[in-house]
Design a protein around this motif. Sequence first.
Motif, short mmCIF file in Angstrom:
data_model
loop_
_atom_site.label_atom_id
_atom_site.label_comp_id
_atom_site.label_asym_id
_atom_site.label_seq_id
_atom_site.Cartn_x
_atom_site.Cartn_y
_atom_site.Cartn_z
N UNK A 59 0.83 -1.20 0.00
CA UNK A 59 0.00 0.00 0.00
C UNK A 59 0.87 1.26 0.00
N UNK A 60 1.99 1.21 0.71
CA UNK A 60 2.91 2.36 0.72
C UNK A 60 3.42 2.66 -0.68
N UNK A 61 3.80 1.61 -1.42
CA UNK A 61 4.30 1.82 -2.78
C UNK A 61 3.21 2.37 -3.69
N UNK A 62 2.01 1.80 -3.60
CA UNK A 62 0.91 2.24 -4.47
C UNK A 62 0.57 3.70 -4.20
N UNK A 63 0.48 4.07 -2.93
CA UNK A 63 0.09 5.44 -2.58
C UNK A 63 1.18 6.44 -2.96
N UNK A 87 14.09 9.81 -5.80
CA UNK A 87 13.42 8.97 -4.81
C UNK A 87 12.07 8.48 -5.31
N UNK A 88 11.35 9.32 -6.04
CA UNK A 88 10.06 8.89 -6.60
C UNK A 88 10.25 7.82 -7.66
N UNK A 89 11.39 7.83 -8.34
CA UNK A 89 11.67 6.80 -9.34
C UNK A 89 11.91 5.45 -8.67
N UNK A 90 12.57 5.45 -7.53
CA UNK A 90 12.82 4.20 -6.80
C UNK A 90 11.49 3.57 -6.38
N UNK A 91 10.58 4.38 -5.89
CA UNK A 91 9.27 3.87 -5.45
C UNK A 91 8.47 3.35 -6.63
N UNK A 92 8.41 4.12 -7.71
CA UNK A 92 7.62 3.70 -8.88
C UNK A 92 8.21 2.45 -9.52
N UNK A 93 9.53 2.40 -9.65
CA UNK A 93 10.17 1.22 -10.24
C UNK A 93 9.97 -0.01 -9.37
N UNK A 109 0.46 12.18 -9.67
CA UNK A 109 1.65 12.19 -10.54
C UNK A 109 2.06 10.80 -10.98
N UNK A 110 1.14 9.83 -10.95
CA UNK A 110 1.51 8.46 -11.30
C UNK A 110 2.02 8.37 -12.72
N UNK A 111 1.30 8.97 -13.66
CA UNK A 111 1.71 8.86 -15.07
C UNK A 111 3.01 9.59 -15.32
N UNK A 112 3.22 10.73 -14.65
CA UNK A 112 4.50 11.43 -14.79
C UNK A 112 5.64 10.61 -14.22
N UNK A 113 5.40 9.96 -13.08
CA UNK A 113 6.43 9.12 -12.48
C UNK A 113 6.77 7.93 -13.38
N UNK A 122 4.07 13.57 -6.23
CA UNK A 122 5.21 14.27 -6.81
C UNK A 122 6.40 14.15 -5.87
N UNK A 123 7.56 14.60 -6.35
CA UNK A 123 8.75 14.54 -5.51
C UNK A 123 8.56 15.35 -4.23
N UNK A 124 7.94 16.51 -4.36
CA UNK A 124 7.70 17.35 -3.18
C UNK A 124 6.66 16.73 -2.26
N UNK A 125 5.64 16.10 -2.86
CA UNK A 125 4.59 15.49 -2.05
C UNK A 125 5.08 14.33 -1.21
N UNK A 126 6.15 13.67 -1.63
CA UNK A 126 6.69 12.56 -0.85
C UNK A 126 7.20 13.01 0.52
N UNK A 127 7.69 14.24 0.59
CA UNK A 127 8.29 14.72 1.84
C UNK A 127 7.37 15.65 2.63
N UNK A 128 6.22 16.01 2.05
CA UNK A 128 5.32 16.92 2.75
C UNK A 128 4.00 16.28 3.16
N UNK A 129 3.77 15.02 2.79
CA UNK A 129 2.50 14.36 3.12
C UNK A 129 2.77 13.08 3.90
N UNK A 130 1.70 12.57 4.51
CA UNK A 130 1.80 11.33 5.28
C UNK A 130 2.08 10.16 4.35
N UNK A 131 2.94 9.24 4.79
CA UNK A 131 3.39 8.17 3.91
C UNK A 131 2.32 7.20 3.49
#
Length: 304
Positions: A46-50, A268-274, A74-78, A55-64
């Motif tokens: 669930x952490x990976x899907x969410x 970091x967003x690429x690591x999660x998406x990949x 930003x799924x399609x952009x990622x 976005x890169x900024x949203x990863x560090x400003x929102x709850x995991x």
Amino acid sequence: MTTTLSHRSEDLTDVPAPATKKRRRGSILLTVLTALVSLYALVPLAYLVINSTKTQQGLFTSFGLWFDDGGHFALWDNLRETFTYQDGIFLRWLGNTALYTVLGAGGATFFAVLAGYGLAKFDFPGKRGVFAIVIGAVAVPPTALAVPTFLMFSKMGLTNTPWAVIIPSLVAPFGLYLMWTFSAQAIPTEMLEAARMDGASEMRTFFRISVPLLAPGIVTTLLFTMVATMNNYFLPLIMLKNPDWYPLTVGLNAWNAQAATAGGQAVFNLVITASLITIILLLAAFLLLQRYWQSGLAAGSVKE
């Protein structure tokens, strides 16, 4: 009088017996443990899907474990950035993993089926010794053999090549042991003897009679070897220096190491998406082979 006794008997049947109470407690405990294990397995997914939708900024400003509060999807952009970053190196890693899985896991399953069938249905001198060697090989972790394998392949000049990953993957002691035990139970010896009396060769008997009976065991062995090959990390890490030959495990770890450095958080967003893509591929393999795997687990549970 009869009515009073019947009422008393009904009241007694309403009271659960001690064995029934213990059974209910065991069922509740098993349900709770199953729920905890399921939660432990599903929370990282669930952490990976969410987080793959952020976005890169949203990863560090929102709850995991919740979506971006800013409403950015930003799924399609990622996904696009993952497949195009560093000239599409992720596609190269994906192709390498497919190559190692098809040749390594497929070859390991093929050899395990042949060896397991031969050890189960043929008698020869030294069979007990082979059994002891197989059991000993199952007990040895693959990481313990990585360094000796590297030294051997280094002398042969095969390091930093795909063969350094494929050839060691062809040896699957657990798959061999699994096919050995499955062949002994799934193939009646009388059927093989009848085929030989009818003039069928050993190759024809194996492919026309034995292989269909071994299909559930073959699929189960293939799943185990596929997971082992796709999760293989230490062996390709020491064998390969060229990033163009990295599998997904080593490549994603390189991206993760880059994200941990100063200024490298942009990937970091690429690591999660990949990572999510990698898991989806493995889940797809399980779902496609699920019905064969379930039939293999149920084999021999019902006698006619």
